[in-house]
Design a protein around this motif. Sequence first.
Motif, PDB file in Angstrom:
ATOM      1  N   PHE A   1      36.265  63.021  57.587  1.00 56.21           N
ATOM      2  CA  PHE A   1      36.891  62.034  58.429  1.00 56.21           C
ATOM      3  C   PHE A   1      38.229  61.514  57.865  1.00 56.21           C
ATOM      4  CE2 PHE A   1      32.194  61.337  58.734  1.00 56.21           C
ATOM      5  CZ  PHE A   1      32.333  61.267  59.899  1.00 56.21           C
ATOM      6  N   SER A   2      38.946  62.381  56.976  1.00 55.34           N
ATOM      7  CA  SER A   2      40.420  62.199  56.571  1.00 55.34           C
ATOM      8  C   SER A   2      41.346  62.064  57.501  1.00 55.34           C
ATOM      9  CB  SER A   2      40.716  63.353  55.572  1.00 55.34           C
ATOM     10  OG  SER A   2      40.809  64.543  56.528  1.00 55.34           O
ATOM     11  N   LYS A   3      41.086  62.407  58.796  1.00 55.37           N
ATOM     12  CA  LYS A   3      42.137  62.025  59.968  1.00 55.37           C
ATOM     13  C   LYS A   3      41.587  61.278  60.802  1.00 55.37           C
ATOM     14  CE  LYS A   3      45.058  65.947  58.708  1.00 55.37           C
ATOM     15  NZ  LYS A   3      45.899  66.806  59.213  1.00 55.37           N
ATOM     16  N   VAL A   4      40.535  60.353  60.524  1.00 60.97           N
ATOM     17  CA  VAL A   4      40.029  59.557  61.591  1.00 60.97           C
ATOM     18  C   VAL A   4      41.463  58.714  62.243  1.00 60.97           C
ATOM     19  CG1 VAL A   4      38.706  57.443  62.006  1.00 60.97           C
ATOM     20  CG2 VAL A   4      37.680  59.649  61.073  1.00 60.97           C
ATOM     21  N   ALA A   5      41.173  58.522  63.428  1.00 59.24           N
ATOM     22  CA  ALA A   5      42.255  57.675  64.115  1.00 59.24           C
ATOM     23  C   ALA A   5      43.516  58.351  63.920  1.00 59.24           C
ATOM     24  CB  ALA A   5      42.163  56.061  63.945  1.00 59.24           C
ATOM     25  N   LEU A   6      43.615  59.575  63.602  1.00 52.20           N
ATOM     26  CA  LEU A   6      44.814  60.196  63.149  1.00 52.20           C
ATOM     27  C   LEU A   6      45.610  59.529  61.880  1.00 52.20           C
ATOM     28  CD1 LEU A   6      46.762  60.752  66.525  1.00 52.20           C
ATOM     29  CD2 LEU A   6      44.758  62.037  65.528  1.00 52.20           C
ATOM     30  N   SER A   7      44.900  58.857  60.876  1.00 52.54           N
ATOM     31  CA  SER A   7      45.416  58.355  60.014  1.00 52.54           C
ATOM     32  C   SER A   7      46.198  59.601  59.041  1.00 52.54           C
ATOM     33  CB  SER A   7      44.655  57.725  59.009  1.00 52.54           C
ATOM     34  OG  SER A   7      43.646  58.736  58.132  1.00 52.54           O
TER      35      SER A   7
END
Lengths: 435, 435, 435, 112, 112, 112
Positions: free
Chosen positions: A103-109
């Motif tokens: 989930f490290s890039k959830v919502a492109l964070s």
Amino acid sequence: MRSLLRCTRFLCALVALGAPVLAQEGTAEINTGDTAWVLTASALVLMMTLPGLALFYGGLVRSKNVLNVLMQCFLSAGIVGLLWILVGYSLAFGTGGSLIGDFSKVALSGVTMDSVSSNFATPPRNIPEYVFIMFQAMFAIITPALILGAIAERMKFSVWVAFITIWFLVVYCPIAHMVWAPEGWIFKSGAIDFAGGLVVHMSSGFSAMVTALFLGKRRGYGRESMPPHSLPLCLIGAGLLWTGWFGFNAGSALSASPLAALAFLNTGTAASTAVVAWAAVEWFHRGKPTALGGATAGVAGLVAITPACGNVSPLGAIYIGIGVTVVSYTAVTFLKPALDYDDSLDVFGVHALGGAWGALASGIFAVTYGSGINGNAQQVMVQLKGILFTAIFAPVVTLAILIVLRLIFGSLRVTDEDEVEGLDFSQHGENAYTA
Amino acid sequence: MRSLLRCTRFLCALVALGAPVLAQEGTAEINTGDTAWVLTASALVLMMTLPGLALFYGGLVRSKNVLNVLMQCFLSAGIVGLLWILVGYSLAFGTGGSLIGDFSKVALSGVTMDSVSSNFATPPRNIPEYVFIMFQAMFAIITPALILGAIAERMKFSVWVAFITIWFLVVYCPIAHMVWAPEGWIFKSGAIDFAGGLVVHMSSGFSAMVTALFLGKRRGYGRESMPPHSLPLCLIGAGLLWTGWFGFNAGSALSASPLAALAFLNTGTAASTAVVAWAAVEWFHRGKPTALGGATAGVAGLVAITPACGNVSPLGAIYIGIGVTVVSYTAVTFLKPALDYDDSLDVFGVHALGGAWGALASGIFAVTYGSGINGNAQQVMVQLKGILFTAIFAPVVTLAILIVLRLIFGSLRVTDEDEVEGLDFSQHGENAYTA
Amino acid sequence: MRSLLRCTRFLCALVALGAPVLAQEGTAEINTGDTAWVLTASALVLMMTLPGLALFYGGLVRSKNVLNVLMQCFLSAGIVGLLWILVGYSLAFGTGGSLIGDFSKVALSGVTMDSVSSNFATPPRNIPEYVFIMFQAMFAIITPALILGAIAERMKFSVWVAFITIWFLVVYCPIAHMVWAPEGWIFKSGAIDFAGGLVVHMSSGFSAMVTALFLGKRRGYGRESMPPHSLPLCLIGAGLLWTGWFGFNAGSALSASPLAALAFLNTGTAASTAVVAWAAVEWFHRGKPTALGGATAGVAGLVAITPACGNVSPLGAIYIGIGVTVVSYTAVTFLKPALDYDDSLDVFGVHALGGAWGALASGIFAVTYGSGINGNAQQVMVQLKGILFTAIFAPVVTLAILIVLRLIFGSLRVTDEDEVEGLDFSQHGENAYTA
Amino acid sequence: MKKVEAVIKPFKLDEVKESLSSIGVQGITVSEVKGFGRQKGHTELYRGAEYVVDFLPKVKLEIIVKDDIVQKVVDAILKAAKTGRIGDGKIFVLPIDDVLRIRTGERGGDAI
Amino acid sequence: MKKVEAVIKPFKLDEVKESLSSIGVQGITVSEVKGFGRQKGHTELYRGAEYVVDFLPKVKLEIIVKDDIVQKVVDAILKAAKTGRIGDGKIFVLPIDDVLRIRTGERGGDAI
Amino acid sequence: MKKVEAVIKPFKLDEVKESLSSIGVQGITVSEVKGFGRQKGHTELYRGAEYVVDFLPKVKLEIIVKDDIVQKVVDAILKAAKTGRIGDGKIFVLPIDDVLRIRTGERGGDAI
Ligand SMILES: Nc1ncnc2c1ncn2[C@@H]1O[C@H](COP(=O)(O)OP(=O)(O)O)[C@@H](O)[C@H]1O
Ligand SMILES: Nc1ncnc2c1ncn2[C@@H]1O[C@H](COP(=O)(O)OP(=O)(O)O)[C@@H](O)[C@H]1O
Ligand SMILES: Nc1ncnc2c1ncn2[C@@H]1O[C@H](COP(=O)(O)OP(=O)(O)O)[C@@H](O)[C@H]1O
């Protein structure tokens, strides 16, 4: 896209086929030509779904169900397009483990204007990560949409919406990660899947098959004739799919490079070959080459060359085009009646088996290999592993989804009366054509 | 494209969003990647009109009027495409004053193979001015064509031809200049209109509304049912619009840059979000999600993200997609019946209000601002100024045009009998479909 | 593409219009922007055939023959696409002599990932030879498909398959070599044929004419009315052709350069002009502008600008657009009835004569000349030579093919009964539309 | 019982239907037909070629009614379908032997 | 007055129409129908699957004529529509009670 | 001879056709029609607007038969076309004066 090695970390093979390295240092330079091509390719791949696939499938159903098919495609673009940004990209391409991302890039964070992805040029160059995200988004959109061909003309629309949402998360994202992310175990095994024979075509095709079986046949199947309501629509769709597929395959080089050029050439060549071969077979076997055959052949050729297009020679592409004709023609002509399933628009024969043949052929005809592989025999073994895994994983998980959905929705099918009246009116309150 | 500052003359903001500098020194180097992408984008934007918009609108009318709609699009491509070269480009992008350009570039005088336009890369690079001219030509072509949705099925074809000729010169060119040319006052005010919320969608949408009111309703409106004659055509059109819109929005960066990538990503994301949101609203409100709703939602999402796509984050794009669903759904479902106007294909609800929402939202969700702006509150105020101006200027001038045209043509509508028989036969002597 | 000089061997003219040099040294650098654009252009040119041309023609025939038309296009993509790789590319662009290439590149032997083609940028840059091969493949595919417009609704499908196979080998490949290969005599004469007025449009158009005469008229021609079964399909096709033509013409610069930009601009401008001019002529002459006229005009404008688009100014493009309207409108309205031939879909009036006018106009309005040419008068004479040659060579060889085919197949036409029932069912066993 | 057949101009369909409804007609069967009559066809243009279209689109109504309201039905159609211009169409009255309702099997007058 | 109904092969429509015109028939109503009869349907192929199409496209003509020319009309159709091959179709003659012209309200023979 | 006309629900066509075949009927002419009756139309949605569709798609069968099997034909249709729900349709029986087969010129019973 992709097989095997991350060039900047490992070594740089002559033909670099690594997973994109996502550098975030902010100072990496991007190549504008590569970026231009992948932007273009992304648009072309969307066109494959909207309107390409929508038409290809929409023309094949009866006129009372065409809007339902079109809407299934639109909703795939809607739901998956949105989920991809929110969580899908992270699940597929976030670091994670060998089975799924995280989930490290959830919502492109963490992704910014400065983030770049390394590509498959030799030596690798960079494109903006945003471009890579969108190129991949278009793959994610088309894959669940492919499944609809097997369940057309009978599934509740609410079930479709639930189905693709879950399927995307628990089938597509993991497979994409395993095959294309540098951490994925299939990727690490050295398997070749340049533009998605496993990830796109086999995953959707085998899932489609189990869904068709689970759902049962259309009412009247085998007794009534259910001819395509508009073959011209279907052939327009096939033409747009062909056009867009150049973006799909050659775009997977993530660069405007000789590798992209080779993929482009192989793509066209395999499709042309399949069209000729299929017409010849039909002429011989049935006395007449059909238009639906022509369209089907083009798509089958494109499916089969998809995993192989960056790793085989033009002659290899020709063999692959001939091979898929044999495989898919046999499947839709003999296998389907023999097994007596109702895969309305032949997703299994064309995508599942065509994709499997392509993945196998990628090994047989490879002239450049996956990372750590030394020769076609070894490559074939690795390919078989990927094929087998996908052919089991996708339908098994799909079956689990379907069982859960039946618990929730009761029947997954519309009522008999709605099926007779047509899904356009019963599911959407509309009719496709009026005066 | 564009807001605010001319980078090489003023300063170079981190994210350069300036009007293109047209350097003629002859020695400026062009970037081939940027050029490749803008060439591609220009072709994609033409595809939005022919056949995208033509189909989207053509499918929605009755079968007796479909050719008239298609021809209105073709003539827009003809007339505006020609006038753009002769005089339009000069009026819009010639130096001039703060309201309109001048005649310095009539018939492209002074533009040569060496002329370049500066783009929005950071730092700015160059593309051939010829490319910039054609990219802009495609915007000029689609804008008047959008209006036809409001007056479909009743306007004389001769009137249409006269109308778009004048409208293009006295509405489009000035607005394009004010918003996108470095001398334009809206541009100088720091307003954000990346790919044309004001210039394209609001200008056409508000003009469409006044034209619909001026023309009156279709004969039988409200009494007879006037269902779309072919929703599949409409959905093909929506798919091609979506595909082409990537050229429209991401092409407006005039470069194959991270900015283009961001615009591309936001474009797809907003469209996907709107499709999901619209289906949800319809399901809740009507019990069924419709296919026409799906197509409308896609277009509405694309309209709303147009002005904002280079200045907001992906999350901003999602909010914009949700917002436009609320705005446009409300407009076509409640506002239209309440105000009782006959905007045949909902140009007002989708383009005027969707565009206005997008322009406002560009301020609300901006993460990079217009030149001289420091924060969202200030940006919103500037946006409101642009919105207000366009919402008044376009319809007022349009009304003046209509009054003049009525003096010349008598009625702007075809006779009742011609309307009943259909405009295809009465205006073009043809029928769309025969056996 | 192309006229005149090989830059690296001869001198580099200000506007380089040479045949691509095929360097095999393996170290040549390719330009990614140029490569990106030519990849894109190749996809766009395929879209012109599938589905562009297929729709443009398919909409014009009666509904009982539409699938046959679509299949003729699909098989052209199949057969020619495959033959191009196997032998066509070698025949057209292999070194050879002044009339035809050789077998040096059969099955692309010797072409590798490192092979490059020089392009028409100033100074020339390189693109991968694979890209050049595929860009050219798309030209080879569309050219025979153009012919079908003249023989639609009556030729046996088996004859079509044999015909295009032979025609491609003995008409297309030689003409392409003569005009575009550096060894070709027309090329060496300094003729301008930037994107294929001679090679594509005249060669197909004049061949079409003789085929139509040889085949005879459709049963009932002149007595029964044979209106287009779906003008909307035809206009969608025209729109996609227009979009794709930007790839066709601007792609022929083989670079993302100012030259490509000029070709792009001229392409759009000529098409727009023709649409306006044709509508005006019809309005004046018939009282109404027709939709079919609009579509025809667009295509005619595109045909005419094809040979000229890289060598004339935007004003030249406007004159060419007006000129082709006069030529083609006269041909289809007066010449066809006068000569009493049944060129079903007007390939002769639009492609043969439009192409000839364009080739002539390339001389009249040229602002950059062919190699060794100094002025428009001289250029016109050279153009005339090319025009005359093509107008004789293509139909004469075509006639020979037809005579041979008649010996083999007996009649080239389907039986009267099959013609009445429709070719869709008799040749393909299918019907286009059902409920 | 009689069968009333009327061939009318297509755009009059809604008016005729409403007019029939208002006099109590409960069932109508409608088909799209092409008519050839005194009203001369028009000429369509396709790329310079002119096609004379002899057959004009018309709509055919079939209404089964009891004998006693035949005249009312005919009058209602006459009034609603009339534009006064050539091509307005025709009404034919045919004898009927029997009528059945499939759903219930009812026969004769009850089945209408 | 009689109603002559003829079901014919579609491509014979123009010939039949001309033949009827030439004997003075001024009105015809035409509809597209599908016919099932002795002529057996054909088989269509869709991706390997074969569909037997039982219903063949036919055209139905309806012509109201005065009693005295019924035979002439029937003969004209017989001649123009005949190919001699199975599936040429049928002619039916039905009794008519009344005819009206909507435009003028004329009734009976004058209305034809 | 009689003409039996039946207006039925479209999806029942195949069943009715088979049922008629099985009792020896050799010819049927079928057309697509729209029906207005007790079965109320549905509502379609287009961008928020609702359209009431009064006319429902139906299929009309026309069958010419000899007098002695009229009842058998009617019964076959009744049985095969019945769903028991409103809108199942109607059967009408009309008198016929004459029948001809175009191919052979046969007349009367032989021509059926
Ligand atoms: N004798 C006839 N038999 C069958 N249909 C007829 C006959 N005469 C007219 N019709 C139908 O009525 C329509 C209108 O007839 P027409 O002669 O054009 O005008 P009008 O009804 O005003 O005299 C025709 O298009 C045709 O469909
Ligand atoms: N008994 C019938 N009732 C109604 N229509 C019939 C009947 N018999 C034949 N037809 C119509 O006539 C057409 C031709 O009949 P068919 O038996 O095929 O050939 P033929 O007329 O040569 O005997 C059929 O397709 C059908 O439309
Ligand atoms: N009086 C009538 N005249 C002509 N057609 C009729 C008549 N009544 C019914 N029909 C046809 O029969 C169809 C079914 O009739 P409807 O009243 O809806 O149901 P039901 O047959 O169950 O009573 C209608 O759609 C219409 O086509």
